[in-house]
Structures are given as C-alpha cells and as structure tokens.
Design an enzyme around this catalytic site. Sequence first.
Site, PDB file in Angstrom:
ATOM      1  CD  GLU A  61      33.346 -66.543  27.963  1.00  0.00           C
ATOM      2  OE1 GLU A  61      34.406 -67.141  28.198  1.00  0.00           O
ATOM      3  OE2 GLU A  61      32.252 -67.123  27.802  1.00  0.00           O
TER       4      GLU A  61
ATOM      5  NE  ARG B 190      38.574 -65.943  28.525  1.00  0.00           N
ATOM      6  CZ  ARG B 190      39.247 -66.098  29.640  1.00  0.00           C
ATOM      7  NH1 ARG B 190      39.407 -65.089  30.462  1.00  0.00           N
ATOM      8  NH2 ARG B 190      39.775 -67.264  29.960  1.00  0.00           N
TER       9      ARG B 190
ATOM     10  NE  ARG C 254      38.101 -63.502  53.145  1.00  0.00           N
ATOM     11  CZ  ARG C 254      38.224 -63.360  54.456  1.00  0.00           C
ATOM     12  NH1 ARG C 254      39.367 -62.958  54.972  1.00  0.00           N
ATOM     13  NH2 ARG C 254      37.219 -63.617  55.242  1.00  0.00           N
TER      14      ARG C 254
ATOM     15  CD  GLU D 190      39.830 -76.441  23.198  1.00  0.00           C
ATOM     16  OE1 GLU D 190      39.666 -75.336  22.653  1.00  0.00           O
ATOM     17  OE2 GLU D 190      38.968 -76.960  23.941  1.00  0.00           O
TER      18      GLU D 190
ATOM     19  CG  ASN E  73      33.061 -70.260  24.759  1.00  0.00           C
ATOM     20  OD1 ASN E  73      33.609 -71.131  25.424  1.00  0.00           O
ATOM     21  ND2 ASN E  73      32.764 -69.083  25.253  1.00  0.00           N
TER      22      ASN E  73
ATOM     23  CE  LYS F 187      42.263 -68.811  27.204  1.00  0.00           C
ATOM     24  NZ  LYS F 187      41.903 -70.109  27.762  1.00  0.00           N
TER      25      LYS F 187
ATOM     26  CG  HIS G 166      34.173 -74.771  23.411  1.00  0.00           C
ATOM     27  ND1 HIS G 166      35.002 -74.627  22.316  1.00  0.00           N
ATOM     28  CD2 HIS G 166      34.973 -75.179  24.431  1.00  0.00           C
ATOM     29  CE1 HIS G 166      36.246 -74.923  22.667  1.00  0.00           C
ATOM     30  NE2 HIS G 166      36.248 -75.259  23.931  1.00  0.00           N
TER      31      HIS G 166
ATOM     32  CG  HIS H   3      37.052 -80.575  26.168  1.00  0.00           C
ATOM     33  ND1 HIS H   3      35.829 -80.003  26.408  1.00  0.00           N
ATOM     34  CD2 HIS H   3      37.876 -79.557  25.805  1.00  0.00           C
ATOM     35  CE1 HIS H   3      35.907 -78.693  26.215  1.00  0.00           C
ATOM     36  NE2 HIS H   3      37.140 -78.397  25.845  1.00  0.00           N
TER      37      HIS H   3
ATOM     38  CE  LYS I 209      36.167 -68.438  30.439  1.00  0.00           C
ATOM     39  NZ  LYS I 209      35.388 -69.069  29.376  1.00  0.00           N
TER      40      LYS I 209
ATOM     41  CG  HIS J 223      30.739 -77.537  26.649  1.00  0.00           C
ATOM     42  ND1 HIS J 223      30.825 -76.238  27.091  1.00  0.00           N
ATOM     43  CD2 HIS J 223      31.958 -78.068  26.837  1.00  0.00           C
ATOM     44  CE1 HIS J 223      32.052 -75.998  27.517  1.00  0.00           C
ATOM     45  NE2 HIS J 223      32.761 -77.098  27.369  1.00  0.00           N
TER      46      HIS J 223
HETATM   47  N1  LIG Z   1      39.991 -73.152  32.272  1.00  0.00           N
HETATM   48  C1  LIG Z   1      39.885 -73.110  30.974  1.00  0.00           C
HETATM   49  O1  LIG Z   1      39.991 -72.049  30.341  1.00  0.00           O
HETATM   50  C2  LIG Z   1      39.644 -74.390  30.222  1.00  0.00           C
HETATM   51  C3  LIG Z   1      39.731 -74.397  28.821  1.00  0.00           C
HETATM   52  C4  LIG Z   1      39.569 -75.607  28.155  1.00  0.00           C
HETATM   53  C5  LIG Z   1      39.308 -76.772  28.869  1.00  0.00           C
HETATM   54  N2  LIG Z   1      39.227 -76.721  30.237  1.00  0.00           N
HETATM   55  C6  LIG Z   1      38.975 -77.935  31.018  1.00  0.00           C
HETATM   56  O2  LIG Z   1      40.093 -78.805  30.823  1.00  0.00           O
HETATM   57  C7  LIG Z   1      39.664 -80.137  31.094  1.00  0.00           C
HETATM   58  C8  LIG Z   1      40.248 -81.061  30.048  1.00  0.00           C
HETATM   59  O3  LIG Z   1      41.656 -80.964  30.131  1.00  0.00           O
HETATM   60  P1  LIG Z   1      42.615 -82.119  29.570  1.00  0.00           P
HETATM   61  O4  LIG Z   1      42.161 -82.538  28.230  1.00  0.00           O
HETATM   62  O5  LIG Z   1      43.987 -81.625  29.768  1.00  0.00           O
HETATM   63  O6  LIG Z   1      42.235 -83.350  30.515  1.00  0.00           O
HETATM   64  P2  LIG Z   1      42.907 -84.018  31.804  1.00  0.00           P
HETATM   65  O7  LIG Z   1      43.452 -83.021  32.715  1.00  0.00           O
HETATM   66  O8  LIG Z   1      41.889 -84.964  32.326  1.00  0.00           O
HETATM   67  O9  LIG Z   1      44.097 -84.859  31.161  1.00  0.00           O
HETATM   68  C9  LIG Z   1      43.809 -85.910  30.267  1.00  0.00           C
HETATM   69  C10 LIG Z   1      44.432 -87.237  30.724  1.00  0.00           C
HETATM   70  O10 LIG Z   1      45.819 -87.208  30.457  1.00  0.00           O
HETATM   71  C11 LIG Z   1      46.558 -87.511  31.655  1.00  0.00           C
HETATM   72  N3  LIG Z   1      47.790 -86.743  31.532  1.00  0.00           N
HETATM   73  C12 LIG Z   1      47.944 -85.394  31.649  1.00  0.00           C
HETATM   74  N4  LIG Z   1      49.181 -85.042  31.309  1.00  0.00           N
HETATM   75  C13 LIG Z   1      49.849 -86.173  30.996  1.00  0.00           C
HETATM   76  C14 LIG Z   1      51.166 -86.449  30.552  1.00  0.00           C
HETATM   77  N5  LIG Z   1      52.033 -85.471  30.286  1.00  0.00           N
HETATM   78  N6  LIG Z   1      51.510 -87.730  30.342  1.00  0.00           N
HETATM   79  C15 LIG Z   1      50.612 -88.735  30.536  1.00  0.00           C
HETATM   80  N7  LIG Z   1      49.338 -88.550  30.912  1.00  0.00           N
HETATM   81  C16 LIG Z   1      48.966 -87.261  31.147  1.00  0.00           C
HETATM   82  C17 LIG Z   1      45.654 -87.128  32.790  1.00  0.00           C
HETATM   83  O11 LIG Z   1      45.959 -87.852  33.957  1.00  0.00           O
HETATM   84  C18 LIG Z   1      44.293 -87.519  32.216  1.00  0.00           C
HETATM   85  O12 LIG Z   1      44.094 -88.892  32.384  1.00  0.00           O
HETATM   86  C19 LIG Z   1      38.148 -80.132  31.079  1.00  0.00           C
HETATM   87  O13 LIG Z   1      37.688 -80.262  32.401  1.00  0.00           O
HETATM   88  C20 LIG Z   1      37.801 -78.736  30.550  1.00  0.00           C
HETATM   89  O14 LIG Z   1      36.594 -78.241  31.082  1.00  0.00           O
HETATM   90  C21 LIG Z   1      39.391 -75.553  30.914  1.00  0.00           C
END
Ligand SMILES: NC(=O)c1ccc[n+]([C@@H]2O[C@H](COP(=O)([O-])OP(=O)(O)OC[C@H]3O[C@@H](n4cnc5c(N)ncnc54)[C@H](O)[C@@H]3O)[C@@H](O)[C@H]2O)c1
Length: 384
Positions: A251, A255, A135, A199, A259, A241, A262, A280, A157, A266
């Site tokens: 949100e 907040r 929990r 971003e 987006n 942020k 986005h 992304h 999030k 998306h």
């Molecule tokens: N929670 C939130 O507020 C929020 C906000 C924006 C995006 N997101 C989510 O984030 C995700 C995208 O995140 P991302 O772009 O970080 O993608 P990711 O986590 O898939 O990382 C991208 C790639 O880089 C690799 N990688 C990560 N760090 C590395 C490093 N230091 N050296 C070498 N390789 C590395 C990973 O293995 C992956 O292959 C999406 O699912 C999106 O929905 C969430």
Amino acid sequence: MLGAEGSMAPDPMAPATIPVTLGERSYNVLIGPGVMACAGELIKAHVGTGKCAIVTDANVARHHLTPLEMSLGAAGLHAGTAVLPPGETTKSFQALTDLCERLLAMGLERRDALVALGGGVIGDLAGFAASIVRRGLPLVQVPTTLLAQVDSSVGGKTAINTPQGKNLVGTFHQPRLVLADTDVLSTLPPRQLRAGYVEAAKYGLLGDPQYFAWLEQNAPAVCAGNAAALTHAIAIAVRGKAAIVARDETETGERMLLNLGHTFGHALEAFTHFSDRLLHGEAIAIGICLAFRLSEELGHIGNNSVARVEAHFSALGLPTSMAHVPGGEKPNAAALLGIMGQDKKVRGGQLTLILARGIGEAFITRDIAAPIVLDFLSRQIARG
Ligand SMILES: NC(=O)c1ccc[n+]([C@@H]2O[C@H](COP(=O)([O-])OP(=O)(O)OC[C@H]3O[C@@H](n4cnc5c(N)ncnc54)[C@H](O)[C@@H]3O)[C@@H](O)[C@H]2O)c1
C-alpha cells in the site's frame, strides 16, 4: 469436488480459483460451495505443511468447527484448536498474547500452519499471530463472513486495535491458501451478509463498472445466498483485489484505492465506538456515498453516478447518509474530522481521500484541504 485426475471435462463442482501473484509468496483463493470439507486435502496439496492449529471464534465454532476439524483430522493434520470470544474486542494486544502462548503450548513448529476460521476479526488476529510466532508460520485463511471472503482474507494485512484507533498495529503476512466456502455463509445473520456485501460492491465502484452493473441486477440473489451468484460475486471481487495487491502489496500507492469509503467510514465507526450501532460494512456504505457526493460537489462526477450508488445500497436496506446512523448522539463534523486525522493514509498532516470520476473510476487525492472536508461534513450532517 477436486475433480478426477486426468478427466478432460471441466468439473462443474470445481471451485473458482483466483491466483494472487506475488512471486514466491503467490497463492490461490478457492471459492465455492463445499470447499471447507476438503480443507485437509487442499492444505496438503497447496501448502504441504506439517500440522495445523485452528483459530476461530465461539459463534463460528458452533456451526463450522466440527467439519473442519474432521477434514484436518482425516488428513492427519489437526494439532489443536483455539476458540476465542467473538467480536471486535478480540483484536487486542491481550488476545494476541494469549493466542501466541496457546499456539506455543500446542507445540507448533515452524512449518506447522495456522488456519484462521472466521470473519475479519479472526483473520486479522490469527494472521498477526502467524506472522510472529516462531518468526512466522504458514497461514491458511478459511473466511466465514462475506466481508472476509471478498476482502479481508486476501492481501495479507493483519492487525489489532489499540486505544489510539483501529488496525494501527499489525503486519503484512500473506496467506498460503484461502478457502472461501460459500456454504458457510448460510449461518451468517442477514445483517452481517448485507454489510459484507458492501465490500464486494466497493470493487465495482472503484474499478470495475461492468461488475457493478452485474451487481445491480444480481444483488438480490447474492444477498439471498444463491451459491452460483455468491461464487461469481466473490470471485470477481477477489480477482479485482488480487490484481491491485499484486501491483502494490504494501500500500504505497494504488492499493489505497481499496479504501474507497473507508476514511469517512472508519470515522463513523470510531464515533459510534465500534458498536453494533453501525457494522463495519454499514459504515463503509455511508462512507462510499459520502465519497461519491463529495466527488460530485467538487465537479468530478457529472452524471447519475451518485444516484445509482445510493439507490443500490438503499434497495438492499443499507444506510447511505449520516441521518441513517442509528441511536445515540448525532455525528459531529469536527469530531469526525479529528478521527480522520488519525488515518494511516495521512501524509504530513494532509488527508488522503479516495474520490471518484464515475462508477468504476476511483482516484487518490491529497488536494482537498481540511476546511473543505469540515464544511462538507457539516452540511451532510445538517441535511438529515
Ligand atoms: N485485513 C484486511 O485486509 C481487512 C479488510 C477489511 C476488514 N478487516 C477487518 O475485518 C473485521 C470485520 O470482519 P467481519 O465483518 O467478518 O467481522 P467478524 O469477524 O466480527 O464477524 C462478524 C460476526 O459474525 C460471526 N460469524 C462469522 N462467521 C459466521 C458464520 N458463518 N455464521 C454465523 N456467524 C458468523 C462472528 O462471530 C461475528 O459475531 C474488522 O476488524 C476489520 O478491521 C480487515
């Protein structure tokens, strides 16, 4: 790194510290080179938990797991590590179930913490697990992509994807500490770094024109991995942020400005099946340009804002229009609008869009009827 106790002079190596002010759920984001090597000490000082389980992916583990395990081990905190497959498909119910069971098998107790070492995928999945195992366990984010450092590791999030869409199942679970080590970005593929940069730029475009102007001068240094430029860029984006999250944690209003780009982005990601065709951040770059262009068409923007945004992203090799969606089938306006209808911001069937009155002046609107958006998308696709 941590600064000598009692020392009067500021430590030039001390990380930038950005507070996220949420009452009893407040926490700090520490940003700078070498932060991760001090994770054990920092977690003890800021979180004061029992043991820590690390959740990471195989790519990140190859480069960065050993120093983190050593730091936690030296502090007597390391409980175990779960290494998951990299990629968006890891944000699934199956991966969540498996992870929860592995964490329980490690014998984690309620005051033990989860340390999410990775990009947004690991942060979102581990954050979700942390919010439901026993929990709720304390969460420490150690973001390793630029996207995760400027955005996803902060704000609480968490989410997984379902066949109905991206991020439709999740929770709000704030971390207790975020350690954004700029050194770890040196192993990130340049395409991923550029995509994450979008971003960061988003924060300037939605509410901080001075920051965007700074990025216009300094983006090459940021994208080349200059530690001082990266630290500044990340700190300002996180500060932006944090301020918005502090005012609207779940949100219900402001907040939604985060987006910007986005809703369109998306839809493009879904249209390209969340594949490597469009990362992304690349989809968000196109989405931001579309939001600015629609704002111009609707008469909200009267100056050179659209040209500045497009020029900035183009100079970094980022996509700015529908024509830049590579390979495969061309985007289809009706299909994109259909996907936009699944957006979490839809209210009573009406789209919520984030538009702009200029650089740093984003606003939320529900006044744009679907046929207007459909016509706009059709013309954007046709213009090539
Ligand atoms: N929670 C939130 O507020 C929020 C906000 C924006 C995006 N997101 C989510 O984030 C995700 C995208 O995140 P991302 O772009 O970080 O993608 P990711 O986590 O898939 O990382 C991208 C790639 O880089 C690799 N990688 C990560 N760090 C590395 C490093 N230091 N050296 C070498 N390789 C590395 C990973 O293995 C992956 O292959 C999406 O699912 C999106 O929905 C969430």
